[in-house]
Each structure stands twice: as structure tokens, then as C-alpha cells.
Motif scaffolding. Structure first.
Motif, PDB file in Angstrom:
ATOM      1  N   TYR A   1     -13.903   7.248  -2.321  1.00 25.24           N
ATOM      2  CA  TYR A   1     -13.240   7.720  -3.527  1.00 25.24           C
ATOM      3  C   TYR A   1     -13.619   9.164  -3.786  1.00 25.24           C
ATOM      4  O   TYR A   1     -14.617   9.668  -3.293  1.00 25.24           O
TER       5      TYR A   1
ATOM      6  N   PRO B   1     -10.329   2.465   9.774  1.00 28.26           N
ATOM      7  CA  PRO B   1     -10.067   2.855   8.383  1.00 28.26           C
ATOM      8  C   PRO B   1     -11.356   2.839   7.560  1.00 28.26           C
ATOM      9  O   PRO B   1     -12.099   1.866   7.578  1.00 28.26           O
ATOM     10  N   THR B   2     -11.601   3.943   6.895  1.00 27.02           N
ATOM     11  CA  THR B   2     -12.795   4.069   6.062  1.00 27.02           C
ATOM     12  C   THR B   2     -12.355   4.336   4.631  1.00 27.02           C
ATOM     13  O   THR B   2     -11.552   5.233   4.386  1.00 27.02           O
ATOM     14  N   THR B   3     -12.857   3.537   3.710  1.00 23.91           N
ATOM     15  CA  THR B   3     -12.482   3.715   2.316  1.00 23.91           C
ATOM     16  C   THR B   3     -13.566   4.491   1.570  1.00 23.91           C
ATOM     17  O   THR B   3     -14.726   4.492   1.946  1.00 23.91           O
TER      18      THR B   3
ATOM     19  N   HIS C   1       0.820  -1.218   0.000  1.00 24.19           N
ATOM     20  CA  HIS C   1       0.000   0.000   0.000  1.00 24.19           C
ATOM     21  C   HIS C   1       0.847   1.258   0.000  1.00 24.19           C
ATOM     22  O   HIS C   1       0.339   2.341  -0.231  1.00 24.19           O
TER      23      HIS C   1
ATOM     24  N   ALA D   1      -9.006   6.440  -5.141  1.00 25.94           N
ATOM     25  CA  ALA D   1      -9.403   5.663  -3.971  1.00 25.94           C
ATOM     26  C   ALA D   1      -8.731   6.262  -2.743  1.00 25.94           C
ATOM     27  O   ALA D   1      -7.564   6.645  -2.784  1.00 25.94           O
ATOM     28  N   THR D   2      -9.500   6.350  -1.657  1.00 26.14           N
ATOM     29  CA  THR D   2      -8.974   6.931  -0.419  1.00 26.14           C
ATOM     30  C   THR D   2      -9.184   5.970   0.746  1.00 26.14           C
ATOM     31  O   THR D   2     -10.087   5.132   0.722  1.00 26.14           O
ATOM     32  N   SER D   3      -8.357   6.126   1.730  1.00 28.11           N
ATOM     33  CA  SER D   3      -8.497   5.389   2.980  1.00 28.11           C
ATOM     34  C   SER D   3      -8.115   6.337   4.108  1.00 28.11           C
ATOM     35  O   SER D   3      -6.960   6.752   4.219  1.00 28.11           O
TER      36      SER D   3
END
Length: 168
Positions: free
Chosen positions: A105, A101-103, A22, A92-94
Motif C-alpha cells: 500500500y 504478484p506482491t501486494t 479486480h 492498495a497496490t499489486s
């Protein structure tokens, strides 16, 4: 005891591989632009250092507009991957929310950065019947050349017979 140690070792190696996977920046090449998602930002660079982008970024409207820029960097918290589909960039974000952790975009219209019309990169051309090979845009020690080579006899050995400075 050996099984427990082996299981624990494999779990640690897997965790380390997942963490390092990552950490790599994600890159997409689209038309004449390079899109990079890393370090909490979206970075857009021209595909050639000697050319400018065909767009600029307006932070007030959070939009890409026609214009010119050497490069663009837009803050995108938690940016970790990017895909460019058509004229849209999906990042994409995290990000942690209450330590979880929240994903998600972020979507941008990047049509201003992807010029209309097909991009045709220079293509090497070989005429094996005449024994000539033309290679456009060869980068040598920071300089660009168009190169013409001739085949030596019936072998696949080639020699440079002409090198012109610059790219077509």
C-alpha cells in the motif's frame, strides 16, 4: 466425465469473475473530493464539476498541499483499491516482483484535499402538514435548480410550483 467438465467449468467461471472484479475502479467520496484508484494512478476530482479542489500536488515532494486544482492525477503503480480514513488515503497496490504478484500500500496525507469543518450537502425538506416539499440542487439537462413542490390534495402526488436557477 460430467463431474470433471462441471468442475472445470465452475473453476473457469470463478476465475473470470475474479479477474473482472479486480478490473473495476475503486472510488471513495470524502467531504468535497472524489478519490479514484485505477490505471496505475490515484485520481482526485472535486465532487462538483463547477468547483475546484482545495489542494494541489507537489511531485517533487510527493505531497498534497493547500491550493487549487481542477483535478489531480498521481502515478501509483499497481493501484487497485483505496480507502480514506481521517486525513489519510491508503491505496492498495499489486505489482509483480520476479513474476510473483506482491501486494502493498501507499499512504498519502490528503488533509489539504479534505477541508476542515463539516460538509453538509443540501437536504430536501418536506412539511406534510402544509403540503410543501423543497428540493435543493436538482440537476436538469446540465442546469441546477432549487425546486418547490406542493402536494395535490391528500395524495402523494406533487406538482412543481417554483424552480429557481442555481443552488443554495
Amino acid at each position: 466425465m460430467k463431474k470433471l467438465f462441471l468442475t472445470f467449468s465452475l473453476a473457469m467461471i470463478g476465475s473470470l469473475l475474479a479477474i473482472t472484479a479486480h478490473a473495476d475502479p475503486m472510488v471513495v467520496f470524502k467531504e468535497r473530493a472524489v478519490f479514484l484508484a485505477t490505471n496505475n494512478s490515484l485520481t482526485i476530482l472535486p465532487d462538483s464539476p463547477s468547483e475546484a479542489l482545495t489542494c494541489s500536488y507537489d511531485p517533487a515532494n510527493d505531497a498534497f498541499l493547500p491550493g487549487s486544482a481542477a483535478s489531480i492525477q498521481v502515478p501509483v503503480p499497481g493501484a487497485m483499491d483505496i480507502k480514506v480514513i481521517g486525513k489519510h488515503a491508503y491505496i492498495a497496490t499489486s505489482t509483480p516482483v520476479n513474476d510473483v504478484p506482491t501486494t502493498g500500500y501507499v499512504k498519502y496525507d490528503v488533509s489539504a484535499c479534505v477541508p476542515a469543518g463539516p460538509f453538509t450537502p443540501p437536504v430536501a425538506q418536506a412539511d406534510l402538514a402544509s403540503g410543501e416539499l423543497v428540493i435543493p440542487c436538482v440537476l436538469v439537462d446540465g442546469n441546477e435548480y432549487n425546486v418547490i413542490m406542493n402536494q395535490r390534495g391528500n395524495s402523494m402526488n406533487w406538482e412543481v410550483i417554483f424552480a429557481e436557477s442555481g443552488c443554495n
